[in-house]
Design a protein around this motif. Structure first.
Motif, PDB file in Angstrom:
ATOM      1  N   ILE A  96     -31.207  15.512   3.710  1.00 52.43           N
ATOM      2  CA  ILE A  96     -30.322  16.686   3.727  1.00 52.43           C
ATOM      3  C   ILE A  96     -28.890  16.196   3.959  1.00 52.43           C
ATOM      4  O   ILE A  96     -28.570  15.654   5.022  1.00 52.43           O
ATOM      5  N   GLY A  97     -28.033  16.372   2.962  1.00 49.80           N
ATOM      6  CA  GLY A  97     -26.629  15.972   3.076  1.00 49.80           C
ATOM      7  C   GLY A  97     -26.298  14.806   2.151  1.00 49.80           C
ATOM      8  O   GLY A  97     -26.834  13.713   2.305  1.00 49.80           O
ATOM      9  N   GLY A 151     -23.494  13.010   1.750  1.00 48.20           N
ATOM     10  CA  GLY A 151     -22.301  12.230   2.089  1.00 48.20           C
ATOM     11  C   GLY A 151     -22.621  10.753   1.942  1.00 48.20           C
ATOM     12  O   GLY A 151     -23.648  10.384   1.350  1.00 48.20           O
ATOM     13  N   ALA A 152     -21.754   9.901   2.510  1.00 49.20           N
ATOM     14  CA  ALA A 152     -21.930   8.454   2.368  1.00 49.20           C
ATOM     15  C   ALA A 152     -23.304   8.015   2.882  1.00 49.20           C
ATOM     16  O   ALA A 152     -24.045   7.305   2.178  1.00 49.20           O
ATOM     17  N   GLU A 205     -27.772  18.892  -1.279  1.00 56.97           N
ATOM     18  CA  GLU A 205     -26.349  18.930  -0.927  1.00 56.97           C
ATOM     19  C   GLU A 205     -25.839  20.350  -1.128  1.00 56.97           C
ATOM     20  O   GLU A 205     -26.049  20.946  -2.184  1.00 56.97           O
ATOM     21  N   LYS A 255     -16.409  14.334   1.033  1.00 56.68           N
ATOM     22  CA  LYS A 255     -15.574  13.685   2.061  1.00 56.68           C
ATOM     23  C   LYS A 255     -15.239  12.247   1.655  1.00 56.68           C
ATOM     24  O   LYS A 255     -14.111  11.798   1.840  1.00 56.68           O
ATOM     25  N   THR A 284     -11.476   9.764   1.660  1.00 53.18           N
ATOM     26  CA  THR A 284     -11.342   8.751   2.715  1.00 53.18           C
ATOM     27  C   THR A 284     -10.193   7.787   2.420  1.00 53.18           C
ATOM     28  O   THR A 284      -9.837   7.555   1.261  1.00 53.18           O
ATOM     29  N   HIS A 324     -12.992  17.857   9.218  1.00 49.28           N
ATOM     30  CA  HIS A 324     -12.671  18.344   7.866  1.00 49.28           C
ATOM     31  C   HIS A 324     -13.817  19.210   7.327  1.00 49.28           C
ATOM     32  O   HIS A 324     -14.471  18.853   6.330  1.00 49.28           O
ATOM     33  N   ASP A 367     -24.125  21.844  10.663  1.00 51.08           N
ATOM     34  CA  ASP A 367     -25.420  22.525  10.482  1.00 51.08           C
ATOM     35  C   ASP A 367     -26.564  21.729  11.127  1.00 51.08           C
ATOM     36  O   ASP A 367     -27.455  22.294  11.762  1.00 51.08           O
ATOM     37  N   TRP A 384     -30.003  22.517  14.079  1.00 50.14           N
ATOM     38  CA  TRP A 384     -31.447  22.252  13.915  1.00 50.14           C
ATOM     39  C   TRP A 384     -31.925  21.228  14.929  1.00 50.14           C
ATOM     40  O   TRP A 384     -33.009  21.326  15.469  1.00 50.14           O
ATOM     41  N   VAL A 418     -10.397  12.564  11.690  1.00 51.43           N
ATOM     42  CA  VAL A 418     -11.153  11.698  10.779  1.00 51.43           C
ATOM     43  C   VAL A 418     -12.627  11.745  11.138  1.00 51.43           C
ATOM     44  O   VAL A 418     -13.486  11.844  10.276  1.00 51.43           O
ATOM     45  N   LEU A 443     -17.418   4.205   7.885  1.00 52.83           N
ATOM     46  CA  LEU A 443     -18.213   4.097   6.651  1.00 52.83           C
ATOM     47  C   LEU A 443     -19.238   2.971   6.747  1.00 52.83           C
ATOM     48  O   LEU A 443     -20.357   3.118   6.252  1.00 52.83           O
TER      49      LEU A 443
END
Ligand SMILES: Cc1cc2nc3c(=O)[nH]c(=O)nc-3n(C[C@H](O)[C@H](O)[C@H](O)COP(=O)(O)OP(=O)(O)OC[C@H]3O[C@@H](n4cnc5c(N)ncnc54)[C@H](O)[C@@H]3O)c2cc1C
Length: 427
Positions: free
Chosen positions: A13-14, A16-17, A49, A57, A61, A185, A193, A197, A371, A413
């Protein structure tokens, strides 16, 4: 292709990087397992996503250049930058460290270059190129990516998650990776979220605070310099008038206060001071020159320019752009005195100001400017070798969901590549 109500091996779930690294690695590992004969098919992985695209995001960066990691190749030296998480990170970094990040991107036609303070960037200097590499990694590994698919909640049976509920339907899996990020951000999709959970699942979640974040200061002299950056300054912070700590580095004046690496990397400690005390600071504009040596330089400059207006002579002495602040910081009886008219007392007062320009820190900027956010799941609730939750049997955690403090410079990162890879390898 599988859809809602279908069962996957892994759901991430998600996007991002850290979520992209985890999903790609989990699917890739399934494939290599099948060639060894212990599986008849590749591991099926679904990445959910909520945005229309993954990596929102990541795209912003490093000011659009993506400071992808920090080129400190010694694992122990590298881990020292993560404060109390140092020891926890030895094992994850031994599985996927800084050299692995260089190899991963270089192998995928995105060579990296190293700049000041060992910060590594893609040679192309474009963050969307990093997102492009990660999207291809997902596609090559066979990950099913579902965008515009916000996870709304999780269903649990006993100590296991069985399915994730989305507005597009319900998806079941054997294992789940929460990679929903922190709360910095929020327009990029990181709205905390996962924290909701995780609390429901019995995890501790430290409340997020903005950490690598600019500071607010109300002084007119600070505002008068908005947009000016200085490369080598020293700032000293005081709590209720008592010296707390000093740092040296680059600083940027803004219309609301101070930013730049020196400030961003001080913000976490300043946040701590602000909880307990009134915080003030002084900026030393000549950190490498002591009071006496600076006075000598100023006397010599005045001698050589006796009949010039003092304000013009001062502009030559000060770091570029700083002269604008002088009327606010250093009031002279007359605006246009000649250099030779400066009295000894005025000269000493000026040097005191140049070595310790005073300001009051009125707070931190918010999550919209930070950040990273501090907070999240403490590492005592996560297995260091696998990133598996110690509370829920089939749950893994990556990236900003974890409570790990770190400075700017590519360390966030690298944490995403490392924890994403380890979770993807273990799930
Ligand atoms: C402006 C800025 C610049 C930065 N620059 C750098 C830099 O140069 N170098 C560096 O090392 N670090 C940098 N960072 C920090 C770094 O970007 C983060 O640490 C990193 O992106 C965190 O990755 P993540 O995978 O943990 O989470 P995120 O990148 O926050 O990704 C989480 C994803 O989960 C999705 N999501 C959230 N909730 C749901 C849900 N309910 N259902 C489905 N999806 C959901 C979100 O939409 C998002 O795409 C920067 C951060 C910012 C804000």
């Amino acid at each position: 292709m599988r859809g809602a109500n279908m069962k996957y091996d892994v759901i991430v779930i998600g996007g991002g990087a850290s979520g992209m690294m985890a999903a790609g690695r989990a699917a890739e590992r399934g494939k290599s397992a099948s060639t060894c004969g212990d599986s008849t098919r590749g591991r099926s992985v679904l990445l959910l996503e909520k945005n229309a695209t993954v990596g929102k995001k990541l795209d912003i960066t490093g000011g659009g250049r993506c400071n992808i990691t920090n080129a400190e190749f010694d694992r122990h030296a590298f881990a020292k930058h993560y404060g109390t998480a140092e020891q926890f990170l030895y094992s994850p970094l031994s599985q996927f460290g800084v050299q692995d990040t260089f190899d991963f991107f270089t192998k995928r036609d995105l060579p990296l270059v190293v700049e000041a303070r060992k910060r590594a960037f893609p040679q192309s200097q474009k963050s969307p190129d990093v997102t492009r590499v990660m999207k291809k990694y997902l596609a090559d590994a066979g990950v099913t990516v579902l965008t515009n698919a916000a996870a709304l909640g999780l269903t649990c049976v006993g100590n296991r998650i069985t399915e994730v509920i989305t507005k597009n339907g319900t998806f079941a899996a054997d294992a789940f990776i929460i990679a929903t990020g922190g709360v910095s951000h929020p327009e990029t999709g990181s709205t905390g979220d996962g924290f909701k959970w995780l609390t429901e699942l019995g995890h501790t979640v430290h409340p997020p605070t903005p950490t690598i974040v600019p500071l607010k200061a109300g002084e007119k002299w600070v505002k008068s310099l908005a947009g000016i950056s200085l490369t080598s300054m020293k700032i000293t912070f005081f709590a209720d008038g008592k010296r707390a700590f000093s740092k040296k580095g680059g600083l940027l004046f803004t219309h609301f206060g101070l930013s730049g690496p020196l400030i961003l990397n001080s913000a976490s400690a300043v946040a701590g001071l602000l909880k307990e005390a009134d915080v003030t600071a002084t900026i030393d504009l000549f950190p490498d020159t002591d009071f006496a040596a600076l006075e000598k330089q100023i006397i010599a400059k005045i001698e050589a320019n006796k009949n010039k207006d003092f304000k013009n002579v001062l502009a030559e002495i000060l770091p570029p752009g700083m002269a604008k602040a002088i009327p606010h910081l250093f009031a002279l009886p007359e605006a246009n005195i000649k250099a030779h008219s400066l009295t000894k007392e005025e000269r000493k007062r000026l040097i005191h100001i140049l070595k310790a320009a005073p300001l009051t820190i009125t707070g931190l900027m918010g999550f919209d400017r930070s950040v990273i956010s501090d907070g999240g799941v403490p590492l005592t609730e996560v297995d260091t070798r696998t990133m598996r939750s110690l509370k829920v049997e089939n749950l893994y955690l990556t990236g900003d969901v974890l409570h790990i403090n770190r400075p700017s410079g590519g360390y966030s990162l690298q944490l995403c590549w490392t924890t994403g890879y380890v979770a993807g390898s273990s799930v």
